[in-house]
Design a protein around this motif. Structure first.
Motif, PDB file in Angstrom:
ATOM      1  N   ALA A 479       0.841  -1.198   0.000  1.00 38.07           N
ATOM      2  CA  ALA A 479       0.000   0.000   0.000  1.00 38.07           C
ATOM      3  C   ALA A 479       0.877   1.250   0.000  1.00 38.07           C
ATOM      4  CB  ALA A 479      -0.934  -0.010   1.209  1.00 38.07           C
ATOM      5  N   PRO A 480       1.529   1.556  -1.112  1.00 38.49           N
ATOM      6  CA  PRO A 480       2.398   2.742  -1.179  1.00 38.49           C
ATOM      7  C   PRO A 480       1.587   4.009  -1.401  1.00 38.49           C
ATOM      8  CG  PRO A 480       2.420   1.589  -3.266  1.00 38.49           C
ATOM      9  CD  PRO A 480       1.531   0.794  -2.370  1.00 38.49           C
ATOM     10  N   MET A 481       0.714   4.351  -0.430  1.00 38.43           N
ATOM     11  CA  MET A 481      -0.256   5.417  -0.637  1.00 38.43           C
ATOM     12  C   MET A 481       0.387   6.791  -0.751  1.00 38.43           C
ATOM     13  SD  MET A 481      -3.232   4.092   1.952  1.00 38.43           S
ATOM     14  CE  MET A 481      -4.304   5.457   1.574  1.00 38.43           C
ATOM     15  N   CYS A 482       1.588   6.944  -0.207  1.00 45.67           N
ATOM     16  CA  CYS A 482       2.189   8.271  -0.261  1.00 45.67           C
ATOM     17  C   CYS A 482       2.580   8.662  -1.680  1.00 45.67           C
ATOM     18  CB  CYS A 482       3.403   8.330   0.655  1.00 45.67           C
ATOM     19  SG  CYS A 482       4.685   7.144   0.199  1.00 45.67           S
ATOM     20  N   ASN A 483       2.495   7.723  -2.616  1.00 50.68           N
ATOM     21  CA  ASN A 483       2.832   8.037  -4.003  1.00 50.68           C
ATOM     22  C   ASN A 483       1.695   8.735  -4.737  1.00 50.68           C
ATOM     23  OD1 ASN A 483       5.316   6.864  -3.669  1.00 50.68           O
ATOM     24  ND2 ASN A 483       4.669   4.862  -4.425  1.00 50.68           N
ATOM     25  N   ALA A 484       0.498   8.765  -4.160  1.00 49.53           N
ATOM     26  CA  ALA A 484      -0.644   9.400  -4.810  1.00 49.53           C
ATOM     27  C   ALA A 484      -0.670  10.883  -4.477  1.00 49.53           C
ATOM     28  CB  ALA A 484      -1.947   8.740  -4.370  1.00 49.53           C
ATOM     29  N   SER A 485      -0.968  11.692  -5.479  1.00 50.68           N
ATOM     30  CA  SER A 485      -0.989  13.140  -5.298  1.00 50.68           C
ATOM     31  C   SER A 485      -2.269  13.581  -4.615  1.00 50.68           C
ATOM     32  CB  SER A 485      -0.865  13.839  -6.649  1.00 50.68           C
ATOM     33  OG  SER A 485      -1.045  15.224  -6.508  1.00 50.68           O
ATOM     34  N   ILE A 486      -2.150  14.559  -3.716  1.00 50.06           N
ATOM     35  CA  ILE A 486      -3.323  15.103  -3.037  1.00 50.06           C
ATOM     36  C   ILE A 486      -4.080  16.064  -3.954  1.00 50.06           C
ATOM     37  CG2 ILE A 486      -4.082  16.563  -1.128  1.00 50.06           C
ATOM     38  CD1 ILE A 486      -1.758  15.458   0.486  1.00 50.06           C
ATOM     39  N   SER A 487      -3.357  16.821  -4.759  1.00 45.97           N
ATOM     40  CA  SER A 487      -3.977  17.783  -5.677  1.00 45.97           C
ATOM     41  C   SER A 487      -3.534  17.457  -7.099  1.00 45.97           C
ATOM     42  CB  SER A 487      -3.604  19.215  -5.301  1.00 45.97           C
ATOM     43  OG  SER A 487      -4.128  19.540  -4.032  1.00 45.97           O
ATOM     44  N   PRO A 488      -4.159  16.463  -7.713  1.00 42.09           N
ATOM     45  CA  PRO A 488      -3.697  15.990  -9.017  1.00 42.09           C
ATOM     46  C   PRO A 488      -4.338  16.755 -10.172  1.00 42.09           C
ATOM     47  CG  PRO A 488      -5.440  14.588  -8.245  1.00 42.09           C
ATOM     48  CD  PRO A 488      -5.238  15.640  -7.173  1.00 42.09           C
ATOM     49  N   SER A 489      -3.835  16.462 -11.356  1.00 41.46           N
ATOM     50  CA  SER A 489      -4.412  16.988 -12.590  1.00 41.46           C
ATOM     51  C   SER A 489      -4.220  15.947 -13.676  1.00 41.46           C
ATOM     52  CB  SER A 489      -3.756  18.312 -12.986  1.00 41.46           C
ATOM     53  OG  SER A 489      -2.373  18.113 -13.260  1.00 41.46           O
ATOM     54  N   ASN A 490      -4.947  16.110 -14.776  1.00 35.38           N
ATOM     55  CA  ASN A 490      -4.797  15.176 -15.883  1.00 35.38           C
ATOM     56  C   ASN A 490      -5.407  15.786 -17.140  1.00 35.38           C
ATOM     57  OD1 ASN A 490      -3.908  12.870 -17.151  1.00 35.38           O
ATOM     58  ND2 ASN A 490      -5.025  11.452 -15.826  1.00 35.38           N
ATOM     59  N   TRP A 491      -5.110  15.183 -18.282  1.00 34.53           N
ATOM     60  CA  TRP A 491      -5.642  15.659 -19.557  1.00 34.53           C
ATOM     61  C   TRP A 491      -6.178  14.480 -20.351  1.00 34.53           C
ATOM     62  CZ3 TRP A 491      -3.558  13.868 -24.146  1.00 34.53           C
ATOM     63  CH2 TRP A 491      -2.324  13.209 -24.065  1.00 34.53           C
ATOM     64  N   THR A 492      -6.998  14.791 -21.343  1.00 34.67           N
ATOM     65  CA  THR A 492      -7.606  13.768 -22.189  1.00 34.67           C
ATOM     66  C   THR A 492      -7.637  14.246 -23.632  1.00 34.67           C
ATOM     67  OG1 THR A 492      -9.006  12.798 -20.473  1.00 34.67           O
ATOM     68  CG2 THR A 492      -9.750  12.547 -22.732  1.00 34.67           C
ATOM     69  N   GLY A 493      -7.267  13.366 -24.549  1.00 37.67           N
ATOM     70  CA  GLY A 493      -7.445  13.600 -25.976  1.00 37.67           C
ATOM     71  C   GLY A 493      -8.512  12.652 -26.498  1.00 37.67           C
ATOM     72  N   ARG A 494      -9.457  13.175 -27.263  1.00 31.75           N
ATOM     73  CA  ARG A 494     -10.639  12.395 -27.627  1.00 31.75           C
ATOM     74  C   ARG A 494     -11.005  12.621 -29.093  1.00 31.75           C
ATOM     75  NH1 ARG A 494     -14.840  10.456 -24.136  1.00 31.75           N
ATOM     76  NH2 ARG A 494     -16.815  10.122 -25.217  1.00 31.75           N
ATOM     77  N   MET A 495     -11.563  11.595 -29.718  1.00 28.90           N
ATOM     78  CA  MET A 495     -12.041  11.685 -31.098  1.00 28.90           C
ATOM     79  C   MET A 495     -13.430  11.071 -31.180  1.00 28.90           C
ATOM     80  SD  MET A 495     -10.405  10.212 -34.643  1.00 28.90           S
ATOM     81  CE  MET A 495     -11.269  10.430 -36.205  1.00 28.90           C
ATOM     82  N   ARG A 496     -14.297  11.680 -31.993  1.00 31.04           N
ATOM     83  CA  ARG A 496     -15.663  11.165 -32.165  1.00 31.04           C
ATOM     84  C   ARG A 496     -16.050  11.235 -33.640  1.00 31.04           C
ATOM     85  NH1 ARG A 496     -20.506  13.642 -28.705  1.00 31.04           N
ATOM     86  NH2 ARG A 496     -19.546  12.217 -27.192  1.00 31.04           N
ATOM     87  N   VAL A 497     -16.741  10.194 -34.090  1.00 32.02           N
ATOM     88  CA  VAL A 497     -17.384  10.176 -35.408  1.00 32.02           C
ATOM     89  C   VAL A 497     -18.859   9.873 -35.160  1.00 32.02           C
ATOM     90  CG1 VAL A 497     -17.487   9.089 -37.671  1.00 32.02           C
ATOM     91  CG2 VAL A 497     -15.277   9.343 -36.510  1.00 32.02           C
ATOM     92  N   GLU A 498     -19.735  10.738 -35.673  1.00 31.41           N
ATOM     93  CA  GLU A 498     -21.167  10.620 -35.351  1.00 31.41           C
ATOM     94  C   GLU A 498     -22.021  10.942 -36.567  1.00 31.41           C
ATOM     95  OE1 GLU A 498     -22.778  12.134 -31.505  1.00 31.41           O
ATOM     96  OE2 GLU A 498     -23.808  13.568 -32.795  1.00 31.41           O
ATOM     97  N   ARG A 499     -23.050  10.141 -36.777  1.00 37.50           N
ATOM     98  CA  ARG A 499     -24.001  10.350 -37.880  1.00 37.50           C
ATOM     99  C   ARG A 499     -25.410  10.266 -37.331  1.00 37.50           C
ATOM    100  NH1 ARG A 499     -25.928  12.625 -42.427  1.00 37.50           N
ATOM    101  NH2 ARG A 499     -26.788  11.152 -43.938  1.00 37.50           N
ATOM    102  N   THR A 500     -26.170  11.345 -37.496  1.00 35.81           N
ATOM    103  CA  THR A 500     -27.572  11.397 -37.090  1.00 35.81           C
ATOM    104  C   THR A 500     -28.444  11.389 -38.330  1.00 35.81           C
ATOM    105  OG1 THR A 500     -26.982  12.665 -35.119  1.00 35.81           O
ATOM    106  CG2 THR A 500     -29.286  12.698 -35.792  1.00 35.81           C
ATOM    107  N   PHE A 501     -29.506  10.596 -38.298  1.00 35.48           N
ATOM    108  CA  PHE A 501     -30.385  10.516 -39.467  1.00 35.48           C
ATOM    109  C   PHE A 501     -31.850  10.498 -39.034  1.00 35.48           C
ATOM    110  CE2 PHE A 501     -29.136   6.322 -38.050  1.00 35.48           C
ATOM    111  CZ  PHE A 501     -30.311   5.631 -37.979  1.00 35.48           C
TER     112      PHE A 501
END
Length: 501
Positions: A479-501
């Motif tokens: 349980a190496p809990m001290c390795n987790a950040s208290i105030s973390p951040s992260n990013w996401t890259g996303r792609m979508r293809v959508e067709r409505t009919f």
């Protein structure tokens, strides 16, 4: 020759006359008229008359494919007795702690969705009777199977499922069924949800909308508490400052009353504005080990009233480009996180903040704790939340548009929760914010190809007992809990293809 022709013509005429007389004596049968499908333009494009009825029907659908990448973060999730089974924490009667390494967390998410939408309308003396059904079939894997704010998406096999996104009847101003919430204002047009409530799949309700002149309307509704993720379970503090005995709550809170929602809205060529409010009741059964032994786990029923208010504004900006707009929404509430802060479980997809790692528990409206020696009684408090969000939409060309989306949230638990050591289920105030930008190309109408980049950050401190430093967390191989950040951040890259009919 002439005589022969005359005889033949005369005979033919006689035969025709006899045949005509016989045919006249037979019963006549008219051919049934052919029922052709006709366009019904009374309700807009896409409607057709159902043959043999006075009902117009529109049938449509949507196919959506999503994939995204989010770097994995090591995580420890804050929870306590009564909370959902997120990756572990000490406290709440749990002596040991668990830790999730980034090595065991997915970095990819995949969605494949197919929607079937049907809208039937019939005119009556009381107005239009509208019936809407939207069914969704979905297959997902990886990050697409994450829950809400504090979930840790682990590597699991893909799943499939069917969902009712909408099923309601509207008549004479009344709405009955599963439809959009009457509290929220911003649309769910971003790819990743922001720190803002979201009900794209609707909420079950009974509502009445009164329409006045000048684009003004007012709605009052009863909405189903069972659709609110944060309202269905209460947290409790274990080994809290008031007693060495843990308070517990049943896994699922009993729902006694629906949420009461109301709004006033105005829609004009310049845009729209709305104010709304909600009042709801949070419930839980309180118990201690002694109570559980004699009541099968159910103790006194705890009730607390939650509430929230909001205001939203959209301004159209045709002077920039056709379709441009800016929208803003602000809300504040106590004990009503689903209406102020948390994307609902049926949201389009979870926030980038789901994958920040670190410590966060913003999952429940109400916390129960012990009062008195031996936990003779209970105390209860609710979490407050302030949320501000906005969307700017710009059309670079008629077929190329982008959205710039941002949100800010401030979560404030009750004073007892804030002054309880975090290892015993306590929780400090937390601030989160997120931004997103996407670019969407529509080569033909109702066909979108888009990409999005989003970023989220969480800021918080871990409160110790009565304001002291938090209990030391051991860092071990298990349980190496001290390795987790208290105030973390992260990013996401996303792609979508959508067709409505």
């Amino acid at each position: 020759m002439t005589l022969t022709k005359s005889l033949l013509l005369g005979t033919s005429g006689a035969l025709l006359a006899v045949a005509g007389a016989q045919a006249a004596d037979l019963p006549s049968r008219k051919a049934a008229p052919v029922e052709y499908v006709r366009v019904c333009d009374a309700y807009g494009a896409g409607f057709y008359w159902i043959p043999g009825t006075d009902t117009c029907l529109k049938i449509g659908g949507r196919v959506r494919i999503d994939t995204w990448y989010t770097p994995a973060k090591s995580a420890v999730q804050l929870r306590s007795t009564g909370g959902p089974a997120y990756t572990g924490v000490p406290g709440g009667g749990t002596a040991s702690s668990t830790y999730t390494s980034a090595n065991g967390i997915d970095q990819l998410g995949w969605y494949a969705r197919g929607l079937l939408m049907m809208d039937a309308r019939t005119q009556s003396g009381w107005g239009t009777v509208q019936t809407v059904v939207t069914l969704r079939l979905a297959a997902q894997t990886g990050l697409a199977q994450a829950g809400q704010l504090s979930s840790v998406p682990l590597a699991v096999a893909g799943t499939t499922g069917a969902t009712i996104e909408a099923a309601y009847i509207r008549f004479a101003g009344f709405t009955a069924g599963q439809a959009a919430s009457n509290f929220t204002f911003l649309p769910s047009n971003q790819y990743h949800s922001i720190w803002s409530p979201s009900f794209p799949s609707g909420i079950r309700q009974f509502a009445y909308t009164a329409t006045f002149g000048g684009g003004i309307s007012a709605t009052v509704a009863l909405e189903n508490m069972g659709d609110l993720a944060a309202a269905t379970t209460a947290n409790s503090l274990g080994f809290n400052p008031y007693s060495a005995t843990a308070a517990t709550a049943t896994a699922v809170a009993p729902q006694r009353l629906p949420a009461l929602v109301g709004n006033v809205r105005i829609d004009q060529p310049w845009g729209a504005a709305m104010v709304s409010a909600v009042v709801l009741q949070n419930n839980a059964n309180f118990a201690t080990p002694g109570i559980q032994a004699v009541t099968n786990g159910l103790g006194p029923l705890v009730r607390k009233t939650g509430w929230a208010v909001s205001a939203g504004l959209r301004i159209n900006l045709p002077m920039l480009a056709t379709g441009d707009s800016i929208q803003a929404w602000v809300s504040y509430g106590v004990g009503a996180l689903n209406y102020t802060a948390i994307p609902n479980l049926n949201a389009n997809t979870a926030t980038t903040a789901n994958y920040t790692g670190g410590f966060l528990r913003g999952d429940r409206d109400m916390t129960i704790y012990c009062v008195g020696v031996g936990c003779a009684s209970y105390g209860v408090e609710q979490a407050a939340a302030l949320n501000i969000a906005g969307v700017f939409t710009h059309y670079w060309t008629p077929s190329l548009r982008s959205n710039l989306v941002g949100s800010y949230i401030r979560l404030t638990p009750g004073s007892t929760t804030r002054n309880t050591d975090w290892t015993n289920g306590g929780l400090s105030s937390a601030t989160g914010w997120s931004v997103q930008t996407n670019l969407i190309w529509s080569p033909v109408r109702n066909f979108d190809i888009g990409i999005e980049l989003s970023y989220a950050r969480l800021q918080q401190s871990l409160t110790g007992l009565n304001g002291a430093a938090p209990t030391a967390v051991p860092c071990t191989a298990a349980a190496p809990m001290c390795n987790a950040s208290i105030s973390p951040s992260n990013w996401t890259g996303r792609m979508r293809v959508e067709r409505t009919f």
